[in-house]
Each structure stands twice: as structure tokens, then as C-alpha cells.
Enzyme design. Sequence first.
Site, PDB file in Angstrom:
ATOM      1  N   THR A 100      10.585   8.498  -9.883  1.00 33.47           N
ATOM      2  CA  THR A 100      10.619   8.678  -8.430  1.00 33.47           C
ATOM      3  C   THR A 100      11.210   7.470  -7.714  1.00 33.47           C
ATOM      4  OG1 THR A 100       8.705  10.162  -8.465  1.00 33.47           O
ATOM      5  CG2 THR A 100       9.202   9.069  -6.381  1.00 33.47           C
ATOM      6  N   THR A 125       8.102  -3.315  -0.682  1.00 30.79           N
ATOM      7  CA  THR A 125       6.760  -3.892  -0.666  1.00 30.79           C
ATOM      8  C   THR A 125       6.815  -5.373  -0.972  1.00 30.79           C
ATOM      9  OG1 THR A 125       4.627  -3.913  -1.855  1.00 30.79           O
ATOM     10  CG2 THR A 125       6.533  -3.141  -3.073  1.00 30.79           C
ATOM     11  N   ASP A 126       5.840  -6.118  -0.469  1.00 29.51           N
ATOM     12  CA  ASP A 126       5.762  -7.543  -0.794  1.00 29.51           C
ATOM     13  C   ASP A 126       5.393  -7.776  -2.257  1.00 29.51           C
ATOM     14  OD1 ASP A 126       3.114  -6.724  -0.648  1.00 29.51           O
ATOM     15  OD2 ASP A 126       2.467  -8.314   0.722  1.00 29.51           O
ATOM     16  N   GLU A 127       4.942  -6.727  -2.938  1.00 30.63           N
ATOM     17  CA  GLU A 127       4.537  -6.884  -4.341  1.00 30.63           C
ATOM     18  C   GLU A 127       5.718  -7.207  -5.259  1.00 30.63           C
ATOM     19  OE1 GLU A 127       1.544  -4.290  -6.010  1.00 30.63           O
ATOM     20  OE2 GLU A 127       1.020  -3.555  -4.010  1.00 30.63           O
ATOM     21  N   TYR A 153       4.553  -0.502 -11.134  1.00 26.82           N
ATOM     22  CA  TYR A 153       4.840  -0.088  -9.752  1.00 26.82           C
ATOM     23  C   TYR A 153       5.766  -1.077  -9.070  1.00 26.82           C
ATOM     24  CZ  TYR A 153       4.254  -0.097  -4.712  1.00 26.82           C
ATOM     25  OH  TYR A 153       4.505  -0.146  -3.364  1.00 26.82           O
ATOM     26  N   LYS A 157       9.789  -0.702  -7.720  1.00 27.20           N
ATOM     27  CA  LYS A 157      10.217  -0.936  -6.348  1.00 27.20           C
ATOM     28  C   LYS A 157      11.289  -2.033  -6.289  1.00 27.20           C
ATOM     29  CE  LYS A 157       8.873   0.643  -3.022  1.00 27.20           C
ATOM     30  NZ  LYS A 157       9.357   1.816  -2.245  1.00 27.20           N
ATOM     31  N   VAL A 209     -15.674  -3.249  -6.415  1.00 30.36           N
ATOM     32  CA  VAL A 209     -14.837  -4.396  -6.085  1.00 30.36           C
ATOM     33  C   VAL A 209     -14.351  -5.023  -7.387  1.00 30.36           C
ATOM     34  CG1 VAL A 209     -14.759  -6.682  -5.020  1.00 30.36           C
ATOM     35  CG2 VAL A 209     -16.057  -4.826  -3.933  1.00 30.36           C
ATOM     36  N   TYR A 210     -13.025  -5.186  -7.537  1.00 32.37           N
ATOM     37  CA  TYR A 210     -12.476  -5.792  -8.743  1.00 32.37           C
ATOM     38  C   TYR A 210     -12.928  -7.251  -8.869  1.00 32.37           C
ATOM     39  CZ  TYR A 210      -9.162  -1.975  -9.668  1.00 32.37           C
ATOM     40  OH  TYR A 210      -8.592  -0.767  -9.974  1.00 32.37           O
TER      41      TYR A 210
END
Length: 345
Positions: A100, A125-127, A153, A157, A209-210
Site C-alpha cells: 500500500t 510521518t516524523d517516524e 511501517y 513511508k 502502557v508499553y
Amino acid sequence: MTIIVTGGAGFIGSNFIFHMMEAHPDYRIICIDKLTYAGNLSTLAPLMNSSRFRFVKEDICNREAVYDLFQQEHPDIVVNFAAESHVDRSIENPEIFLQTNIIGTSVLMDACRKYGITRYHQVSTDEVYGDLPLDRPDLFFTEETPIHTSSPYSSSKAAADLLAMAYRRTYELPVTISRCSNNYGPYHFPEKLIPLMIINALNGKPLPVYGEGLNVRDWLYVEDHCKAIDLVIHNGRVGEVYNIGGHNEMKNIDIVRLICQELDRLGKTDNAERLITHVTDRKGHDMRYAIDPTKIHSELGWLPETKFADGIKKTIRWYLENEEWWDNIIRGEYQTYYERMYGNR
């Protein structure tokens, strides 16, 4: 002006469509969405009878269908929100993200080349920048920060961004890219951090929460993001990347506690913090994201308008007032909306 918005039934895409329909009453918006698990067509229900809006259920990887749509509509601008975006899902099944986020982007840009547009905008994305150390609060991502991805991911991107820049250089496609920090606000899919914590707390369920929850993110109210993209597609320089950040850095654990405190204050929960449950950390979990939005401010005059303290209260209030929307998602009924709307047409 006709604008094609891909992924417009998702969180940011739908908010962008609402913004554009209101801000530009002479524009026509065509929404393409595959309606995967994160696409909720009922979000766009208020627009379905508008002559200025059209919805098309389609996969941006379907070259023939995309070309047919471009031939029918002759769009002036394309804004690509369509993406698989959940990091955990990308770790479990990378291939669909590559399909995708990379192949779909190439199909869209090929259609732009074939039929002509004035602007193709890639929502990134900032990632793609990786992460920053917690002990260096002076460091921020700028448009010159090297790409250094951490997950399938973010890698997909980043690949799409590089492909867009290659189309600019090779084919002179009028491309812009925006890289944004974490968004929050209305219509955010319930598996994401903020809506998940709100909904679980309301239902008395654990708040996962991680690790210790020390990971830091820069949070931006979704409406501010939409206004920024509006500026970029109309006034941004072709071939440029624009970072969009909120200057609202928060630790995950602090956000969860803030949500609990606000729900307690409103009388919706009783000591919701007791529900916080620490779980095994995500693989390759980035520690800190922080965006420097100087470029978009200096060139286009954009600044975030919503302070996090105000935005989170508005977001919590929206989820309290729109329980049917998120309850339909949790029960899976939102996925039948398309059939109800279009089954007999």
C-alpha cells in the site's frame, strides 16, 4: 478546483476533508478509500448527499481503477493519506505495508503523470527520521535530518517519500511532502493510544502502557495538521519537505495519567489510574520524536493553534459525546456501513 483525497475515511484524511469542504466552498472533493479495518465510511456520512463530494471504494494499488477515476474527474490536486500506519501491525505483517505505502504511491504518481495535476502531496510521518535520545531535549527533527527508520511501517513511508522525490527529479512531477508528529482529536481509530485509553477507562478495562511509558511524542491536534496541509498544497514550494509539529512533547505515561485525571474530574471514572497496566515493550520502540516546524512557519506562516491541555480536553469530550461512533467500531458494525449505503445502488 477538484481534489482527490486518498485514505479519506481514516482519521486524518476525514478531518482534512471536513476542513477543506468548509474552508473552500467552491472545491469538489473526491475521496478514495479501500475501507480496510481503519477506514470508517460512517465518519463521512454528513457529506454523502453533497454535490461537492464523491466517495469511491477502491485500492490505490489498482492501477486500472485509479486511471479510470483520474480520466473521469481530472483532478487538480492529489493528497495521499492512504497508508497502512499501525507500527505493531507492520511488525507482524510487513508485506501489506510495502504494497500500500510504496506501490500504491507509485500508482497514484503515475496517474498524475499521465493525466496531469498541479500538485501531488505526500502525507508522511516524523517516524522516517528514527528517534532522538531522551537526554538531549535540545535536539529536534528538521527537514535536513537523515532518514533512519526503525520499523517496517516507517521504512515503507520513507521509501514512498524517496520515490516522490525521484518522480519530482525524473519526471518533474509537482510534488510536496509533509512529515507530521503524532495527531490526536475526533475520529481517531480506537486502537491508537489516546482513544484506547479513553475508551478502556470508561469501560473499566486495563490501560496497557508499553514498558515504563517513558517514550516521548510530539502531539498535534488534527485540525492544526489539516490547516498546515491546506497551506502546503496551495502555497508550498514544489519539491520541498515541510515538517509539521505541535511543540507538545509528552511522555506516554503522562498522557495516560492526564486522561485518567480528566475522566475522574468529569465524574466518568473513579481513580482510573488504578487501571494502568505496564506491558512488554514494543520491538524497536523509538524513544523520542520531536519536530522543528520552523520552515513551515517562516515560509507559510503556520503555527499550531491548539495547546495540548486544551486539545486533550476537547478530544475527551468528543469521545464522550460520540459513543455510538466508537462503539460501532469496537463491535465491528462500522464495516457494514458501506453495504448499507451502497448495497442497492
